[in-house]
Design a protein around this motif. Structure first.
Motif, short mmCIF file in Angstrom:
data_model
loop_
_atom_site.label_atom_id
_atom_site.label_comp_id
_atom_site.label_asym_id
_atom_site.label_seq_id
_atom_site.Cartn_x
_atom_site.Cartn_y
_atom_site.Cartn_z
N GLY A 1 0.07 -92.46 5.20
CA GLY A 1 1.29 -93.44 5.38
C GLY A 1 0.80 -94.93 5.40
O GLY A 1 -0.02 -95.16 5.74
N ASP B 1 2.36 -98.70 7.19
CA ASP B 1 3.13 -99.27 8.07
C ASP B 1 4.35 -100.06 7.30
O ASP B 1 3.80 -100.70 6.34
CB ASP B 1 2.42 -100.27 8.94
CG ASP B 1 3.05 -100.68 10.12
OD1 ASP B 1 4.19 -101.12 9.79
OD2 ASP B 1 2.46 -101.03 11.06
N PRO B 2 5.48 -99.88 7.61
CA PRO B 2 6.58 -100.40 6.76
C PRO B 2 6.46 -102.14 6.79
O PRO B 2 7.00 -102.69 5.95
CB PRO B 2 7.80 -100.02 7.84
CG PRO B 2 7.49 -98.73 8.40
CD PRO B 2 5.77 -98.91 8.82
N LEU C 1 4.91 -103.02 3.44
CA LEU C 1 5.26 -102.46 2.39
C LEU C 1 5.57 -103.43 1.15
O LEU C 1 5.80 -103.26 -0.07
CB LEU C 1 6.83 -101.59 2.66
CG LEU C 1 6.60 -100.41 3.37
CD1 LEU C 1 7.64 -99.67 3.27
CD2 LEU C 1 5.50 -99.50 2.57
N VAL D 1 8.55 -95.56 -0.19
CA VAL D 1 9.17 -95.44 1.28
C VAL D 1 8.00 -94.93 1.80
O VAL D 1 7.22 -93.93 1.48
CB VAL D 1 10.27 -94.63 1.41
CG1 VAL D 1 10.62 -94.31 2.59
CG2 VAL D 1 11.36 -95.35 0.34
N SER D 2 7.44 -95.61 3.15
CA SER D 2 6.34 -94.86 3.82
C SER D 2 6.48 -95.15 5.08
O SER D 2 7.04 -96.07 5.65
CB SER D 2 4.84 -95.63 3.21
OG SER D 2 3.75 -94.76 3.71
N ASN D 3 5.81 -94.40 6.19
CA ASN D 3 5.80 -94.47 7.50
C ASN D 3 4.28 -94.05 7.97
O ASN D 3 3.97 -92.90 7.40
CB ASN D 3 6.75 -93.79 8.08
CG ASN D 3 8.13 -94.64 8.30
OD1 ASN D 3 8.15 -95.53 8.83
ND2 ASN D 3 9.10 -94.21 7.73
N ILE D 4 4.09 -94.77 8.76
CA ILE D 4 2.50 -94.02 9.42
C ILE D 4 2.55 -92.66 9.89
O ILE D 4 3.47 -92.54 10.92
CB ILE D 4 1.77 -95.22 10.36
CG1 ILE D 4 1.33 -96.48 9.77
CG2 ILE D 4 0.69 -94.63 11.08
CD1 ILE D 4 0.92 -97.41 10.51
N GLU E 1 3.83 -89.99 8.44
CA GLU E 1 4.76 -89.37 7.97
C GLU E 1 4.55 -88.65 6.46
O GLU E 1 4.67 -88.00 6.11
CB GLU E 1 5.96 -89.70 8.32
CG GLU E 1 6.25 -90.07 9.68
CD GLU E 1 7.89 -90.60 9.90
OE1 GLU E 1 8.49 -90.69 8.86
OE2 GLU E 1 7.92 -90.83 10.88
N THR F 1 4.08 -90.49 2.45
CA THR F 1 4.51 -91.73 1.41
C THR F 1 5.50 -91.18 0.24
O THR F 1 5.13 -89.88 -0.17
CB THR F 1 3.39 -92.63 0.75
OG1 THR F 1 2.58 -93.18 1.76
CG2 THR F 1 3.89 -93.65 -0.30
#
Length: 281
Positions: free
Chosen positions: A216, A218-219, A222, A260-263, A265, A267
């Motif tokens: 993932g 970090d937002p 992005l 859309v991505s989160n560390i 979690e 992408t």
């Protein structure tokens, strides 16, 4: 103002319009009895000048970063060769050869991205038949021997209804880059790494989704991931070219890309590519 004095200046309006103003005094009998004013809208020219400055800056950055990314693995290989020349231990020699192999792979990957960059910049957009299932399977076959490719489960679901026309080279570059990123940045701490690929294509457009449970991003990064040479962290092993090329290629096909991505979690990449089956689209 003295008689005969000329005046020139630039007026910048709040709406972005730029006008060049020029005037010259009209004399008669040693006295000024009037002044002629000329106004020229130079908004387009100023925009092009700014674009040129921006492109020159991008080019300078590109040459600097490209030379650095080419030199780093080369320097590593040359250093290891010098060590191997003096080494007698076979096991150590094999270990050094393995390190050289990794450096060669980095060089190969970067050269491929430079080729993609060149293709996207100079090739005209074309309209040719696309068979999504064949394209995805072909790309997966090409990436089969990529490092860690055998450690991720990839599921593909393609629904294509009728003929679909687009640019096969650019579309292939986009899909290749997204899949290779999922393989490269899978989360090795997770019990099962996966990438789910879905494509629904009809007479209007193709909607493609790539969902992984990898490391993932970090937002906060992005908004910059599609910038030239951007790397989200010092751990990122890529050149910073891949997503820049991907974004540009999607734009030239008239499409849209969303991330859309989160560390920790994963992408999700979402693509909308218009069907160019009609020349009016």
């Amino acid at each position: 103002e003295r008689p005969g004095m000329e005046y020139a200046g630039i007026i910048e309006f709040v709406d972005g319009k730029v006008v060049e103003r020029y005037s010259k005094a009209i004399e008669q009998g040693g006295e000024i009895w009037g002044r002629v004013w000329f106004y020229l809208d130079i908004t387009d020219r100023k925009k092009k000048e700014q674009e040129l400055i921006s492109r020159n800056f991008e080019l300078d950055s590109f040459v600097y970063r490209a030379s650095h990314d080419l030199k780093a693995p080369l320097n590593s290989i040359m250093g290891l060769i010098n060590i191997v020349k003096e080494e007698k231990d076979v096991d150590l020699i094999l270990s050094y050869i393995g390190m050289m192999d990794k450096s060669v792979e980095k060089l190969d990957a970067f050269i491929k991205q430079l080729t993609q960059f060149s293709q996207d910049a100079r090739l005209k957009v074309v309209r040719q038949p696309i068979l999504f299932n064949e394209m995805v399977e072909s790309i997966l076959e090409d990436l089969r021997y990529m490092e860690k490719a055998d450690q991720i489960k990839i599921e593909v679901n393609v629904e294509q209804r009728g003929e679909f026309l687009s640019d096969p080279i650019r579309l292939g570059i986009v899909i290749n880059n997204i899949i290779s990123n999922a393989i490269k940045y899978q989360d090795m701490k997770k019990e099962s790494a996966y990438l789910q690929i879905s494509v629904i294509a009809d007479h209007e457009q193709a909607v493609c989704k790539f969902v992984d449970n990898g490391l993932g991003i970090d937002p906060i990064h992005l908004e910059k991931v599609f910038d030239l040479f951007f790397r989200a962290s010092v751990q990122a092993t890529g050149s910073g070219l891949g997503l820049y090329i991907t974004h540009n290629a999607v734009g030239k096909m008239g499409g849209k890309i969303k991330l859309v991505s989160n560390i920790g979690e994963g992408t999700t990449f979402s693509l909308q590519i218009p069907n160019r089956i009609s020349s009016q689209k």
